[in-house]
Design a protein around this motif. Structure first.
Motif, PDB file in Angstrom:
ATOM      1  N   ILE A  45       0.478  -1.071  -0.070  1.00  0.00           N
ATOM      2  CA  ILE A  45      -0.083  -0.283   0.088  1.00  0.00           C
ATOM      3  C   ILE A  45       0.729   1.426  -0.185  1.00  0.00           C
ATOM      4  O   ILE A  45       2.107   1.301   0.556  1.00  0.00           O
ATOM      5  N   SER A  47       2.269   4.939   0.624  1.00  0.00           N
ATOM      6  CA  SER A  47       2.636   5.793   1.964  1.00  0.00           C
ATOM      7  C   SER A  47       2.909   6.896   1.542  1.00  0.00           C
ATOM      8  O   SER A  47       2.852   8.196   2.191  1.00  0.00           O
ATOM      9  N   CYS A  50       0.606  10.063   2.882  1.00  0.00           N
ATOM     10  CA  CYS A  50       1.158  10.031   4.056  1.00  0.00           C
ATOM     11  C   CYS A  50       1.842  11.395   4.652  1.00  0.00           C
ATOM     12  O   CYS A  50       2.964  12.544   3.862  1.00  0.00           O
ATOM     13  N   ASP A 154      -2.077   1.961  10.904  1.00  0.00           N
ATOM     14  CA  ASP A 154      -2.657   2.033   9.507  1.00  0.00           C
ATOM     15  C   ASP A 154      -3.160   4.370  11.068  1.00  0.00           C
ATOM     16  O   ASP A 154      -3.573   3.852  11.428  1.00  0.00           O
ATOM     17  N   ILE A 156      -5.240   7.009  11.201  1.00  0.00           N
ATOM     18  CA  ILE A 156      -5.771   7.690  10.639  1.00  0.00           C
ATOM     19  C   ILE A 156      -6.431   9.551  10.565  1.00  0.00           C
ATOM     20  O   ILE A 156      -7.067   9.823   9.910  1.00  0.00           O
ATOM     21  N   ALA A 168      -7.297  10.342   6.677  1.00  0.00           N
ATOM     22  CA  ALA A 168      -6.848   9.349   6.041  1.00  0.00           C
ATOM     23  C   ALA A 168      -7.859   9.449   4.859  1.00  0.00           C
ATOM     24  O   ALA A 168      -9.431   9.901   5.161  1.00  0.00           O
ATOM     25  N   ASN A 171      -8.845   5.516  -0.829  1.00  0.00           N
ATOM     26  CA  ASN A 171      -7.240   5.489  -1.551  1.00  0.00           C
ATOM     27  C   ASN A 171      -6.073   5.452  -1.723  1.00  0.00           C
ATOM     28  O   ASN A 171      -5.264   5.165  -2.186  1.00  0.00           O
ATOM     29  N   LYS A 173      -3.061   5.421   2.215  1.00  0.00           N
ATOM     30  CA  LYS A 173      -2.908   4.914   3.392  1.00  0.00           C
ATOM     31  C   LYS A 173      -1.579   5.048   3.910  1.00  0.00           C
ATOM     32  O   LYS A 173      -0.907   5.415   3.112  1.00  0.00           O
ATOM     33  N   CYS A 174      -1.654   5.157   5.386  1.00  0.00           N
ATOM     34  CA  CYS A 174      -0.758   5.912   5.731  1.00  0.00           C
ATOM     35  C   CYS A 174      -0.134   5.010   6.933  1.00  0.00           C
ATOM     36  O   CYS A 174      -1.062   4.617   7.935  1.00  0.00           O
ATOM     37  N   ARG A 175       0.657   4.116   6.609  1.00  0.00           N
ATOM     38  CA  ARG A 175       0.688   2.514   6.811  1.00  0.00           C
ATOM     39  C   ARG A 175       2.124   2.249   7.218  1.00  0.00           C
ATOM     40  O   ARG A 175       2.907   2.725   5.961  1.00  0.00           O
TER      41      ARG A 175
END
Length: 187
Positions: A45, A47, A50, A154, A156, A168, A171, A173-175
């Motif tokens: 995913i 980032s 982010c 994640d 949020i 967030a 589509n 994600k900051c994971r």
């Protein structure tokens, strides 16, 4: 007896000699078949959206065995910890608080799956605030009890010290996915 030993030596020497001889013909190319996966690979995913640098490291819990029956009933069971690191960019205000959701597998027994894996995840959302006297929230520790293994976290939302917030999007994600290595006695 000597005759039997010599015959046995000759019989065994022949296969070993031919096995060591180089092959002068190229082996036929095997037809290419697509790879088969028991568990299909997952796409990482991104980032890229982010607003901060976000990473996570696993933490070890101290394991104490309790022999008192009453104390054992109060035990929360096995725990998994994450040390979350936030590296905010210099162009953004300091971080006041974050909301993060941590995902882990359940303690349900598992076997090597033949079918596609089931979504047997447990999640818990944490709201973390900067400590009094610090300029910004830069790291935090979170713990989950009664889980098998922490998988990812994640980010949020972020609340900055100037009152602005970041959330967030579905589509993007900051994971943070922790490594499977566990450092003992260090952050």
């Amino acid at each position: 007896m000597n005759r039997l030993s010599a015959t046995l030596l000759l019989l065994l020497a022949a296969p070993f000699t031919f096995a060591q001889a180089p092959s002068h013909t190229a082996p036929a190319a095997a037809p290419q078949t697509p790879s088969q996966w028991l568990i299909p690979p997952t796409d990482a995913i991104s980032s890229a959206g982010c607003p901060v640098g976000f990473s996570a490291n696993r933490q070890a819990a101290t394991n104490v065995v309790t022999v008192d029956r009453d104390a054992r009933q109060k035990n929360d069971g096995p725990a998994q910890g994450l040390h979350l690191k936030l590296n905010h960019r210099s162009s953004t205000p300091d971080i006041q608080s974050i909301e993060v959701t941590v995902y882990a597998t359940s303690l349900k027994p598992r076997a090597l799956p033949v079918a596609p894996p089931s979504d047997d995840l447990i999640s818990k959302t944490f709201e973390l605030h900067r400590t009094t006297g610090s300029d910004s929230l830069s790291d935090a520790d979170v713990w989950m009890h009664q889980v098998g293994s922490v998988r990812w976290a994640d980010l949020i939302s972020i609340t900055y010290t100037d009152g602005t917030t970041w959330h967030a999007m579905p589509n993007v994600k900051c994971r943070a996915v922790p490594s499977n290595f566990l450092l003992v006695g260090a952050k």
